[in-house]
Design a protein around this motif. Structure first.
Motif, mmCIF file in Angstrom:
data_model
loop_
_atom_site.group_PDB
_atom_site.id
_atom_site.type_symbol
_atom_site.label_atom_id
_atom_site.label_comp_id
_atom_site.label_asym_id
_atom_site.label_seq_id
_atom_site.Cartn_x
_atom_site.Cartn_y
_atom_site.Cartn_z
ATOM 1 N N GLN A 1 7.659 -2.861 5.895
ATOM 2 C CA GLN A 1 7.176 -4.176 6.354
ATOM 3 C C GLN A 1 6.287 -4.799 5.282
ATOM 4 O O GLN A 1 5.066 -4.794 5.366
ATOM 5 C CB GLN A 1 6.414 -4.012 7.675
ATOM 6 C CG GLN A 1 7.238 -3.431 8.805
ATOM 7 C CD GLN A 1 8.445 -4.296 9.140
ATOM 8 O OE1 GLN A 1 8.324 -5.510 9.310
ATOM 9 N NE2 GLN A 1 9.624 -3.675 9.230
ATOM 10 N N HIS A 2 6.923 -5.347 4.274
ATOM 11 C CA HIS A 2 6.180 -5.860 3.123
ATOM 12 C C HIS A 2 5.548 -7.220 3.370
ATOM 13 O O HIS A 2 4.608 -7.629 2.680
ATOM 14 C CB HIS A 2 7.111 -5.943 1.908
ATOM 15 C CG HIS A 2 8.251 -6.898 2.099
ATOM 16 N ND1 HIS A 2 8.183 -8.221 1.744
ATOM 17 C CD2 HIS A 2 9.492 -6.708 2.612
ATOM 18 C CE1 HIS A 2 9.327 -8.808 2.029
ATOM 19 N NE2 HIS A 2 10.146 -7.916 2.555
ATOM 20 N N LYS B 1 0.830 -1.198 0.000
ATOM 21 C CA LYS B 1 0.000 0.000 0.000
ATOM 22 C C LYS B 1 0.871 1.256 0.000
ATOM 23 O O LYS B 1 1.876 1.320 0.716
ATOM 24 C CB LYS B 1 -0.916 0.009 1.229
ATOM 25 C CG LYS B 1 -1.948 -1.106 1.249
ATOM 26 C CD LYS B 1 -2.766 -1.076 2.530
ATOM 27 C CE LYS B 1 -3.794 -2.211 2.562
ATOM 28 N NZ LYS B 1 -4.558 -2.218 3.837
ATOM 29 N N ARG C 1 1.924 -12.457 -4.979
ATOM 30 C CA ARG C 1 2.403 -11.908 -3.708
ATOM 31 C C ARG C 1 3.710 -12.558 -3.278
ATOM 32 O O ARG C 1 4.645 -11.880 -2.822
ATOM 33 C CB ARG C 1 1.339 -12.091 -2.612
ATOM 34 C CG ARG C 1 0.065 -11.317 -2.848
ATOM 35 C CD ARG C 1 -0.940 -11.569 -1.717
ATOM 36 N NE ARG C 1 -2.239 -11.005 -2.061
ATOM 37 C CZ ARG C 1 -2.546 -9.722 -1.897
ATOM 38 N NH1 ARG C 1 -1.651 -8.892 -1.402
ATOM 39 N NH2 ARG C 1 -3.757 -9.273 -2.223
ATOM 40 N N ASN D 1 3.826 -8.300 5.954
ATOM 41 C CA ASN D 1 2.530 -8.217 6.622
ATOM 42 C C ASN D 1 1.424 -8.084 5.586
ATOM 43 O O ASN D 1 1.378 -7.118 4.827
ATOM 44 C CB ASN D 1 2.526 -7.022 7.575
ATOM 45 C CG ASN D 1 1.288 -6.995 8.458
ATOM 46 O OD1 ASN D 1 0.272 -7.628 8.170
ATOM 47 N ND2 ASN D 1 1.373 -6.248 9.549
ATOM 48 N N ILE D 2 0.519 -9.043 5.550
ATOM 49 C CA ILE D 2 -0.550 -9.053 4.561
ATOM 50 C C ILE D 2 -1.450 -7.827 4.704
ATOM 51 O O ILE D 2 -2.044 -7.357 3.721
ATOM 52 C CB ILE D 2 -1.399 -10.349 4.679
ATOM 53 C CG1 ILE D 2 -2.288 -10.509 3.442
ATOM 54 C CG2 ILE D 2 -2.176 -10.358 5.960
ATOM 55 C CD1 ILE D 2 -1.554 -10.762 2.171
ATOM 56 N N GLN D 3 -1.511 -7.260 5.915
ATOM 57 C CA GLN D 3 -2.320 -6.068 6.137
ATOM 58 C C GLN D 3 -1.724 -4.842 5.434
ATOM 59 O O GLN D 3 -2.433 -3.864 5.159
ATOM 60 C CB GLN D 3 -2.434 -5.784 7.640
ATOM 61 C CG GLN D 3 -3.090 -6.903 8.432
ATOM 62 C CD GLN D 3 -4.503 -7.191 7.976
ATOM 63 O OE1 GLN D 3 -5.255 -6.272 7.647
ATOM 64 N NE2 GLN D 3 -4.894 -8.460 7.967
ATOM 65 N N ASN D 4 -0.431 -4.905 5.141
ATOM 66 C CA ASN D 4 0.240 -3.789 4.470
ATOM 67 C C ASN D 4 0.210 -3.927 2.951
ATOM 68 O O ASN D 4 0.653 -3.020 2.245
ATOM 69 C CB ASN D 4 1.700 -3.699 4.925
ATOM 70 C CG ASN D 4 1.816 -3.288 6.382
ATOM 71 O OD1 ASN D 4 0.900 -2.690 6.943
ATOM 72 N ND2 ASN D 4 2.945 -3.603 6.996
ATOM 73 N N GLN D 5 -0.320 -5.041 2.474
ATOM 74 C CA GLN D 5 -0.327 -5.293 1.038
ATOM 75 C C GLN D 5 -1.654 -4.880 0.406
ATOM 76 O O GLN D 5 -2.680 -4.788 1.067
ATOM 77 C CB GLN D 5 -0.060 -6.778 0.774
ATOM 78 C CG GLN D 5 1.308 -7.244 1.228
ATOM 79 C CD GLN D 5 1.562 -8.714 0.946
ATOM 80 O OE1 GLN D 5 0.774 -9.373 0.241
ATOM 81 N NE2 GLN D 5 2.651 -9.238 1.468
ATOM 82 N N LYS D 6 -1.581 -4.621 -0.893
ATOM 83 C CA LYS D 6 -2.761 -4.206 -1.646
ATOM 84 C C LYS D 6 -3.731 -5.379 -1.816
ATOM 85 O O LYS D 6 -3.366 -6.540 -1.638
ATOM 86 C CB LYS D 6 -2.346 -3.688 -3.020
ATOM 87 C CG LYS D 6 -1.472 -2.438 -2.999
ATOM 88 C CD LYS D 6 -1.068 -2.035 -4.413
ATOM 89 C CE LYS D 6 -0.235 -0.771 -4.431
ATOM 90 N NZ LYS D 6 0.182 -0.372 -5.804
ATOM 91 N N SER D 7 -4.941 -5.051 -2.207
ATOM 92 C CA SER D 7 -5.923 -6.092 -2.517
ATOM 93 C C SER D 7 -5.543 -6.775 -3.817
ATOM 94 O O SER D 7 -4.702 -6.283 -4.581
ATOM 95 C CB SER D 7 -7.314 -5.478 -2.645
ATOM 96 O OG SER D 7 -7.354 -4.583 -3.745
ATOM 97 N N VAL E 1 1.830 2.763 3.372
ATOM 98 C CA VAL E 1 2.863 2.025 4.111
ATOM 99 C C VAL E 1 4.249 2.389 3.597
ATOM 100 O O VAL E 1 5.185 2.601 4.367
ATOM 101 C CB VAL E 1 2.637 0.501 3.997
ATOM 102 C CG1 VAL E 1 3.765 -0.265 4.696
ATOM 103 C CG2 VAL E 1 1.291 0.119 4.598
#
Length: 296
Positions: free
Chosen positions: A68-69, A54, A110, A71-77, A57
């Motif tokens: 912090q790449h 994102k 991913r 972390n799935i919460q920091n990644q795009k949809s 981030v």
């Protein structure tokens, strides 16, 4: 090739591998690039992170190497991941196909991005002080650099160490360089070594060289290899010149031959157009002398 999932991955790789091209091309260049290597590698890392992390981030991190790449919460949809236009068009054209496994595809995308970033963080010298200080050579960012970067090389490399008086003169020249407008003949060059060669010939109103010491230090920095490509080219030249038909060639002869060939390449000419002085021809073997003097 008839498998839709295989085609999907091919489209993805065709789009994403372009991100690696600029840095890979730079590593193969035969001109000095040590001063822009770190900047290029960091930009490549950022471009890769932008594909799946994102923006908020990436922007929030103080250093691009600390994002912090994982972390799935920091990644795009899934829909926001960069996969390329052709890939998205292919997905849209085969949306109703039961063969297409999109969840597996996006999970693989991913993993690809994350593994690539992890490898680069592990292998690339992002924290190397030589690379960070070498940016001082770049005339486009000269006013933003500090003299400490020049001192770093003077202190760490014996071949360019100076006495205290020369060090003061070097700093004065650096200050002049930071505030003096450079002529277009220098800024328009695409090679840093050519730029600093021209800088070394700049004179003031009294006919004194302006950058007599600074240019020497900068050119010394540019002698540092930015990759092993040049070394590999030399190895190739060695195998092409010391062949099975010339196994007894002395190392001195081989060295002189390769040095001369590199000099010819640097001049942008070819061997059959070279001319030789009479003194040089007289030092050659009789057969060589007859051949070269006859063609002169």
């Amino acid at each position: 090739m008839q498998d839709l999932n295989f085609q999907l991955f091919c489209y993805f790789l065709d789009a994403v591998l372009l991100i690696f091209d600029q840095a890979n091309t730079l590593l193969q260049l035969d001109k000095p690039c040590i001063h822009i290597l770190l900047r290029t590698l960091l930009q490549q890392l950022k471009d890769l992170l932008n594909c799946f992390v994102k923006p908020s981030v990436v922007n929030a991190s103080k250093k691009i190497t600390q994002v912090q790449h994982q972390n799935i919460q920091n990644q795009k949809s899934d829909q926001s991941l960069f996969v390329g236009k052709k890939t998205n068009d292919f997905i849209a054209a085969n949306t109703n196909s039961k063969e297409l496994d999109l969840p597996k595809f996006y999970a693989s995308v991913r993993r690809f991005f994350s593994k690539a970033v992890e490898y680069m963080l592990k292998k690339f010298p992002y924290d190397d002080p030589v690379l960070s200080h070498a940016a001082v050579v770049d005339v486009t960012v000269g006013e933003d650099m500090e003299f400490a970067s020049v001192e770093f090389f003077v202190q760490h490399f014996l071949c360019i160490q100076l006495n205290s008086n020369d060090n003061d003169k070097l700093e004065r020249e650096f200050m002049v360089y930071q505030t003096r407008d450079l002529p277009e003949s220098i800024t328009s060059c695409d090679r840093a070594d050519t730029q600093w060669h021209l800088m070394s010939r700049q004179k003031d109103g009294n006919g004194q060289l302006i950058y007599s010491l600074l240019s020497k230090v900068m050119l010394a920095i540019l002698c540092i290899f930015h990759s092993n490509a040049d070394c590999e080219r030399i190895f190739s030249l060695v195998t092409k010149n010391r062949t099975e038909f010339r196994p007894n060639m002395k190392t001195e002869t081989l060295s002189s031959l390769i040095t001369h060939k590199q000099f010819i390449v640097a001049k942008g000419t070819v061997c059959h157009r070279q001319t030789y002085s009479l003194a040089t021809l007289q030092k050659a073997k009789s057969a060589t002398y007859a051949q070269l003097s006859g063609s002169k």
